[in-house]
Design an enzyme around this catalytic site. Structure first.
Site, short mmCIF file in Angstrom:
data_model
loop_
_atom_site.label_atom_id
_atom_site.label_comp_id
_atom_site.label_asym_id
_atom_site.label_seq_id
_atom_site.Cartn_x
_atom_site.Cartn_y
_atom_site.Cartn_z
N GLU A 2 0.84 -1.59 0.35
CA GLU A 2 0.13 0.26 0.22
C GLU A 2 0.47 1.49 -0.08
O GLU A 2 0.69 2.47 1.00
CB GLU A 2 -0.88 0.04 1.12
CG GLU A 2 -1.44 -1.72 0.68
CD GLU A 2 -3.16 -1.20 2.33
OE1 GLU A 2 -2.88 0.04 3.09
OE2 GLU A 2 -4.02 -2.23 2.87
N GLU A 17 -5.38 -8.51 1.05
CA GLU A 17 -5.92 -7.81 2.50
C GLU A 17 -7.33 -8.08 2.15
O GLU A 17 -8.06 -6.93 0.98
CB GLU A 17 -5.28 -7.29 2.76
CG GLU A 17 -3.97 -6.74 3.23
CD GLU A 17 -3.70 -5.82 3.90
OE1 GLU A 17 -4.44 -5.32 4.82
OE2 GLU A 17 -2.49 -5.64 4.12
C1 FCB Z 1 -4.36 -2.37 5.77
C2 FCB Z 1 -3.54 -2.48 6.15
C3 FCB Z 1 -3.06 -3.89 6.79
C4 FCB Z 1 -4.18 -3.37 8.66
C5 FCB Z 1 -5.81 -3.17 7.14
C6 FCB Z 1 -6.76 -3.07 8.11
O1 FCB Z 1 -4.80 -0.94 4.91
O2 FCB Z 1 -1.92 -2.89 4.86
O3 FCB Z 1 -1.73 -3.33 7.79
O4 FCB Z 1 -4.50 -2.28 9.27
O5 FCB Z 1 -5.23 -2.17 6.36
#
Ligand code: FCB
Length: 463
Positions: A181, A365
């Site tokens: 990110e 994620e």
């Molecule tokens: C993302 C992050 C991860 C976590 C999630 C909820 O942005 O990459 O580390 O905090 O959010």
């Protein structure tokens, strides 16, 4: 037939029979990040990172929480690997703490490197695929002291770090990700100051982004050279925006939101250029770019990691930008984020349309926070189970629409240090009691295990 007493009769993680989720080669994994779980912040020669500094600064995190102990994973990694293995996940996504493995003068720290080597060996011994992120936001503080990502030199230091890690850990990693990110590192870290290092100037954010991506581009070549069997990619968070506004300016606002959140990162990677509309939103913030930078940044990728959480509703701010307006009456999580699975499908299909060279995708994620409690040895996280079912269905729809998605990682394996929100927000499928470090499988974790067990037995019976 044995009955799994842990499974509530009315809830399951059971995709329809024609879902891609049933394909044995569609990876279902869990993810974590170093600073959020490891603790042991000053052990075995680990140096301070910007998150140590930031979280120790009063007022920066909820309740003043820091990652100094976190889930104590640095000491409990064997228990955590056993936990992963018991869940039967195909893959585990972790990150390396740069400040643990390299000294301030760029030399290897053997103790830190040994930790990751042992961890990866153990995961491999259990048959898990290893997805390793080099940078999940925890820049060594000594580099921040030289200007951090605003300083072009940091990109070169990052490439050296990638070089070292891929020489040391070659053969143990299935997929490298350079950055997690970069939008958050650049915008939250340097643009609005919500994250470490806490700077708040848009011109710094755009320059930081450029150097993050440049570091990524240089690192890709090193990773490929040192570890040719591994996949090499990057992880981007993406956001979907819609508008309840009625005007053309409101439509434009939603477009600009996505430019800022998505194309700012994806266009340089996949089109070798920044989106022109970004400079309309943020006039006068163009970064300094050297000849050859964009070609490096646009080096082809083996895969793209996509992190998706929620949708945003925006309207025009009456000038050249947008402003967020929360929708009423929608389902939200403990973070206040809207549950909107169709945003994931919509974005994936859009990326496939807009980027002819879009590489294969892993959802690196996806998940949600809820106010979870252990009651009689169990955590009933029914909203999370429903969340997973709906987002997995969205992924399946995207696959059926032609998007090459090859896996999905749950955020997160464990409840952990949720950055500026500290320990209050629980994203894990495994509950962590921070006083005792006791891990308790939530209902969602039991259902993941049940699904993966069923999937394996089906594939064995068909073999
Ligand atoms: C993302 C992050 C991860 C976590 C999630 C909820 O942005 O990459 O580390 O905090 O959010």
């Amino acid at each position: 037939m044995a009955v799994d007493v842990c499974v509530a009769p009315n809830q399951s993680l059971s995709p329809p029979a024609d879902s891609v989720l049933w394909h044995q080669d569609f990876l279902l994994g869990a993810a974590t990040a170093a600073y959020q779980i490891e603790g042991a912040a000053a052990e075995d020669g680990r140096l301070a990172s910007i998150w140590d500094t930031f979280s120790a600064t009063p007022g920066k995190t909820l309740a003043g929480d820091t990652g100094a102990i976190a889930c104590d994973h640095y000491h409990r990694w064997e228990e955590d690997v056993a936990l992963l293995a018991s869940l039967k996940v195909d893959a585990y996504r972790l990150s390396i703490a740069w400040s643990r493995v390299m000294t301030a003068d760029g030399q290897p720290n053997p103790l830190g490197i040994a930790f990751y080597r042992k961890l990866l060996q153990a995961l491999r011994a259990h048959g898990m695929k290893t997805f390793v992120t080099l940078y999940h936001w925890d820049l060594p503080q000594h580099l921040e002291d030289q200007g951090g990502w605003v300083n072009r030199e940091t990109a070169y230091r990052f490439a050296e770090y990638a070089d070292l890690m891929s020489r040391e850990l070659a053969g143990l990693v299935d997929a490298w990700a350079t950055l997690n990110e970069p939008w958050c590192s650049a915008y939250l870290g340097y643009g609005n100051g919500h994250h470490a290092p806490g700077k708040a100037q848009l011109g710094l954010a755009t320059q930081a982004m450029h150097h993050l991506l440049l570091g990524h581009g240089m690192a890709v070549a090193r990773l490929r050279a040192n570890d040719p069997a591994a996949q090499v990619g990057i992880v981007a968070n993406v956001g979907h925006a819609t508008t309840t506004g009625a005007t053309v300016a409101d439509q434009r606002a939603a477009f600009l939101f996505e430019i800022q959140n998505n194309q700012w990162v994806l266009d340089p990677l996949l089109k070798k250029t920044y989106p022109a509309a970004l400079w309309e939103l943020w006039p006068g913030t163009e970064p300094v770019i050297h000849d050859g930078d964009m070609a490096l940044i646009g080096t082809p990728l083996d895969y793209l990691g996509i992190n998706y959480y929620f949708r945003s509703n925006v309207i025009s701010d009456g000038q050249h930008g947008y402003t967020e307006v929360a929708l009423e009456g929608v389902e939200r999580t403990q973070m206040g984020w809207e549950v909107y699975p169709d945003g994931l499908r919509h974005l994936l299909v859009g990326f496939r349309r807009d980027y002819p060279n879009l590489p294969p995708i892993y959802i690196t994620e996806n998940g949600m926070a809820s106010d979870d409690h252990v009651v009689d040895g169990m955590v009933e996280d029914s909203q999370r189970i429903s969340f997973f079912n709906r987002h997995l269905a969205a992924v399946d729809q995207a696959v059926k629409a032609g998007v090459d998605v090859r896996g999905y990682f749950i955020w997160s394996l464990l409840d952990n240090f949720e950055w500026a929100f500290g320990y209050e927000r629980r994203f894990g499928i495994v509950h962590v009691d921070y006083a005792t470090q006791r891990r308790t499988l939530k209902r969602s974790a039991h259902l993941v295990r049940q699904f993966l067990t069923e999937r394996r037995s089906k594939s064995l019976s068909q073999a």
